[in-house]
Each structure stands twice: as C-alpha cells, then as structure tokens.
Write an enzyme that holds these catalytic residues in place. Structure first.
Site, PDB file in Angstrom:
ATOM      1  N   HIS A   1      -3.564  -5.083   0.158  1.00 37.27           N
ATOM      2  CA  HIS A   1      -3.023  -5.644   1.405  1.00 37.27           C
ATOM      3  C   HIS A   1      -3.086  -7.169   1.382  1.00 37.27           C
ATOM      4  CE1 HIS A   1      -2.894  -1.868   3.817  1.00 37.27           C
ATOM      5  NE2 HIS A   1      -3.762  -1.490   2.901  1.00 37.27           N
TER       6      HIS A   1
ATOM      7  N   CYS B   1       0.839  -1.199   0.000  1.00 33.80           N
ATOM      8  CA  CYS B   1       0.000   0.000   0.000  1.00 33.80           C
ATOM      9  C   CYS B   1       0.875   1.250   0.000  1.00 33.80           C
ATOM     10  CB  CYS B   1      -0.998  -0.044   1.147  1.00 33.80           C
ATOM     11  SG  CYS B   1      -2.423   0.993   0.799  1.00 33.80           S
TER      12      CYS B   1
ATOM     13  N   GLU C   1      -1.660  -9.128   3.287  1.00 26.54           N
ATOM     14  CA  GLU C   1      -1.595  -9.658   4.664  1.00 26.54           C
ATOM     15  C   GLU C   1      -2.968  -9.968   5.240  1.00 26.54           C
ATOM     16  OE1 GLU C   1      -1.067  -6.553   3.772  1.00 26.54           O
ATOM     17  OE2 GLU C   1      -1.562  -5.094   5.334  1.00 26.54           O
TER      18      GLU C   1
END
Ligand code: GLN
Length: 534
Positions: free
Chosen positions: A510, A383, A512
């Site tokens: 993202h 990001c 994650e």
C-alpha cells in the site's frame, strides 16, 4: 527539556468537526517551531483495533510501519507531520480492557476489585504517558475520539481530568465545538458550545482553549460571549473557519495564534516562528496547477470516500508535485459491465484499482483492468488491485480460463493468487494478516517501477492474506507480465508490471500509507506523470 507536555483535544456538539485535522495542524505548528511532537488517538469503541471493522463503519483502516491496524486519523497525523506513527499512537477501549483483564487473570491486582476508576483510567493514563516517557517527545497531542457526553467516552474524560490535576501546567485541554449559522435569522449561535462546555465541566474538566468551527467569521462579540460563558480568556477562543483544503488549516490556526496561546499556557518558549516554507510551497503548487488529469478510482466502497482516504490524499500530494489538478472519478466496481466499461473508463487519463476483500465487485474490476490494459491507459493496482491485474492477465492473455484468487474461488482451476503459506493455519481474524513494512527489491532497472523510485531497495507497508502464486511465475514471465519487485527474504512477488504497456504497475503493498505533504509518494508521482502524457 524537563518533562513532556500533554495536550488533549476533545470534541463537542457533533462528530465530524475535524478533531483529527485540528490536532494535526496544531502539532504541525509546534513541530515547525522546533519541538518534537507526536499525536495519539484514543478511540472509545470495544474493537481491539479497527482492522476488523467494515470500511462502511469507520472508513479506511490505516496501517503503520510496525504493522498496527489503526484509525484513519493516524494517516492525517503522518501526512501532516511527515513522521511515522506506531501501535502506541492508537488505543481503543477494547485494547484497554484487554490489558486490564489480562492483568487481572495474571493476578496482578492482588485480590482487589477491578473497577473503571482507578484500573481502567490508570491503564488509559499509562497509554497516554507512554509516548512521553518511553518515546521522549517534547509534546504529545492526544485526540479523544467521540463527542463529550457519550457514555463510552466517559472513562477517557475522567483520565484527562486526573491527568490535568496531576500534571498542572504540563497538561492542556482544547475543546472543539460548532457554532452553527441559522440562515432564517442570519445568526451564529453559541448555545451548543455553552452546553458542550457544561457537559465537560460536569465531568470535572475545564477546557483551556475553545476552537469553534464556523462557516462565517465569528466577530469579537461572539468571541467575548463564549469567553464569558465558558470561563476562558478571549485569546483562548479560536475560530476555525471552513477552508477549501485541510492543508490550509495550519496557516489558519497560525493566524489565530493557536500555537502561541498553547505554548504560553504550557509554559514553553515560543522559539522561532513556524518554519512552513516547504509546506506553503506545496500549497502554492496545489492551488495553482498548470495541468489537469482525470483519474478513475475503481472500488466497492466509493459511496463512502473515507474508505479510500489515503489514496485520495496521495493523489493530492502527487498532483501538486506535478503541478497538476487531479480530478478523481469514483467508480463503483459493481456498476461496471461489458456494455458500459468503455463509457465508464474510456475517457480517463489513468485508473487505480483499489484494495479490498471478498468477491463483491470483482468482475467489474477485472473488466476495467482489461480495458485499460488493452487501451494503454496508465494503471495502478493496489493490493487487491494488483491481484486483479494478475487474474485478468491470466484469463485474457495467458489463456487460463476461470483463473482466480482462492479468496474468490477456492476451487479455481488456475489459482494464480493463493493464500500465503504462513496464513494457512490461521483462523482468528484480528491482527493476523501480513501487516506492516517489509523490504522489496526491484529487480529490473529498466522498469517503470525502478524509474519511479530511482532506487532498487525499498520498504513498503502491507495488509493482506493472499499473494501471487509462484507456481505460475514462468507462465507470467514468458507471457509478458513481469514480477519486477520481490521480497528479498521470501521471494514473494510484490510488484507486477507489463513492460509493453505505457505504464501498468500492480503492487501487493500500500504505497498510499506513506505519502505525505512533504514527501509525495514516488509511485503516485510517476503514475500522475504517466497520466499527464496520455
Ligand atoms: N483481499 C486481498 C488479500 O487479503 C487483498 C487485501 C487488500 O487489498 N488489502 O490478500
């Protein structure tokens, strides 16, 4: 299945005992026995969602597929259960009051005085039952944020009291407390647990099961004492001893037969023993690594590691998948300068530039990125991290002096990162970013990006207002940094890669948020692999 069962997890004595991990571990065991289970978090603060909270206040903001900005515990729920959550899985006091006040303004209460009981508690109960009635789970585990005795938790505890009364054996309360060890006298103390259960009883809730966090084995006498003082059966006193990794907790709870006790109490068949083969396979790999890498995570909230929870956990998953221990160096971006950058990042096997907002720490991130780009160290920008990679490349390779994001400098001479078109009229901060899962098409099959995913069409979650400025697309393409992933509907650049570098990828999304124990995220897996071969 006749009706949904509701399990409530409350916390006593102190915060940070790991209610989220307990809820996740129990849900994992029930899921592994063949039930459909989801977990919900009720947060007692007045923010409508944690999206407006500074990470120092509440750690990471976790984003769901459907674009909800939620508590970081939802990340644990997804990582344990390997199933996506949604807006309905996180409710705050702010959201409850907002819907009650909206109903009042519409005139839905027909002239009645609107009160905490029944109107606020009814709204809480509606939000709890929604997952059972509308989403049809067999079991809904609801974690009540905060600690029993807090003023702000009271309406939630009252809603639990009412639901227990209404639902009978379809509802169950698990209370998590602490049994401290006094080193001076060498004793474990049960008094805080007794007091905490009394506090629940004052609110009309008798817990069915007590889970006791402890550093030392409790022994039968302590268990008997707690059972006697707190009106629970001895089987319902469960020890939760400190373990090296949160991923050990499901097995620990299984040893304590928490799943069996729960199922008996809510009158559900035990079905098969929990199917935890894949889970334990992950643990085996995690605990017996054959290699080791050092990854630097450059961010501005590194004092508070909860701010980057999902990134750290994704690296644990990716490490296990590579049979590799990932040692994480937390690097404060504000501490990096020209003279120490080599010392700070030179010895690392890979570097991640973390997401973030605002200009604090930006120049340190740019210096670290320049160093790893020039020294062929594997790089993953997430990001803001991707935006930093673009700014650094513009300034130092494409000769665009003072190139910047308009988030940092509105008058940047080369605004290589700019506010998205759809964001330009927006003034309100809450829930207005580009949020949730969007499609991305990987355009170059030779890219490291494609090699990581092994497919061209992916979906990933977003949380941002700024974006690569397509005016500069040709400059970057010609200059050696390639937009390898694009949104197929809008042409927004989602991924930048430097093909001449060993492994250098920046993603606007993202990854994650979607790495789980059973499905480690392919980008983190490929990044750790690249770091391994440095
Ligand atoms: N601040 C940047 C933006 O809003 C990056 C956001 C992030 O890293 N999540 O676009």
């Amino acid at each position: 299945m006749s009706s949904t069962k509701y399990i409530f997890v409350t916390g006593g004595v102190t915060s940070s005992l790991g209610k989220g991990i307990l809820a996740s571990s129990l849900a994992k065991l029930l899921q592994a026995r063949g039930y459909s289970v989801t977990i919900q978090k009720l947060d007692p603060y007045i923010n409508v969602d944690p999206g407006t909270l500074n990470p120092y206040e509440h750690g990471e903001c976790f984003v769901t597929d459907d674009g909800a900005e939620t508590d970081l515990d939802l990340g644990h729920y997804e990582r344990f259960l390997n199933k996506p959550t949604s807006q309905a899985n996180n409710v705050t006091t702010g959201r409850i009051y907002q819907s009650v006040i909206n109903k009042e303004r519409r005139g839905d209460y027909l002239g009645k005085t609107v009160q905490i009981i029944p109107h606020i508690t009814d709204e809480i109960k509606r939000k709890i039952k929604f997952l059972g009635t509308k989403r049809k789970y067999d079991i809904v585990v609801t974690e009540i944020g905060g600690t029993v005795g807090d003023i702000e938790s009271l309406p939630y505890i009252e809603a639990v009291r009412q639901l227990k009364w209404e639902l009978g054996s379809n509802a169950l309360v698990i209370h998590l407390t602490l049994v401290p060890f006094l080193a001076a006298s060498g004793e474990l103390k049960t008094k805080p647990t007794q007091h905490s259960v009394k506090a629940l009883l004052e609110n009309g809730v008798q817990p069915d099961i007590l889970v006791l966090r402890t550093e030392h084995d409790l022994g039968i006498d302590i268990r008997k004492k707690v059972a006697l003082f707190c009106n629970v059966e001895i089987d319902a006193v469960v020890q939760s001893i400190d373990v090296p990794t949160i991923y050990d907790v499901p097995n620990k709870m299984r040893e304590e037969k928490l799943d069996v006790t729960v199922l008996k109490k809510i009158k559900l068949p035990l079905k098969d023993d929990p199917a935890l083969k894949e889970w334990n396979n992950f643990l085996e790999r995690h605990k017996n690594p054959e290699h080791e890498v050092r990854i630097g995570l450059v961010g501005k909230y590194v004092e508070l590691q909860d701010a980057y929870k999902s990134i750290a956990e994704s690296l644990v998953h990716a490490g296990a998948s590579n049979l590799c221990r990932v040692k994480l160096d937390w690097i404060h971006s504000e501490e990096i300068n020209e003279s120490n950058v080599e010392e700070m990042v030179g010895g690392l096997d890979g570097v991640i530039i973390a997401p973030g907002f605002g200009h604090r720490g930006i120049e340190g991130k740019i210096l670290a990125t320049k160093y790893v780009r020039e020294n062929n160290i594997p790089f993953l920008g997430i990001c803001l991290g991707m935006q930093i990679a673009v700014i650094e490349y513009a300034r130092n390779v494409l000769g665009m002096t003072n190139a910047d994001s308009t988030e940092m400098n509105e008058k940047a001479p080369f605004p290589v990162i700019d506010l998205m078109e759809e964001q330009k009229g927006i003034t309100e901060k809450g829930g207005t970013m580009r949020l949730g899962a969007y499609a991305c098409h990987i355009v170059d099959k030779k890219s490291n990006m494609y090699k990581a995913y092994g497919q061209a069409d992916i979906r990933e979650r977003h949380r941002h207002r700024y974006e690569f400025n397509n005016q500069f697309l040709e400059d970057f393409k010609k200059g050696g940094m390639k937009p390898v992933g694009l949104n197929p509907d809008t042409n927004l650049v989602e991924v930048m890669e430097i093909p001449s570098h060993k492994w250098f990828i920046g993603v606007q999304y993202h990854p994650e948020y979607s790495s789980t124990v059973l499905n480690p995220h392919p980008l983190f897996v490929a990044f750790v692999k690249a770091a391994l071969t440095k």
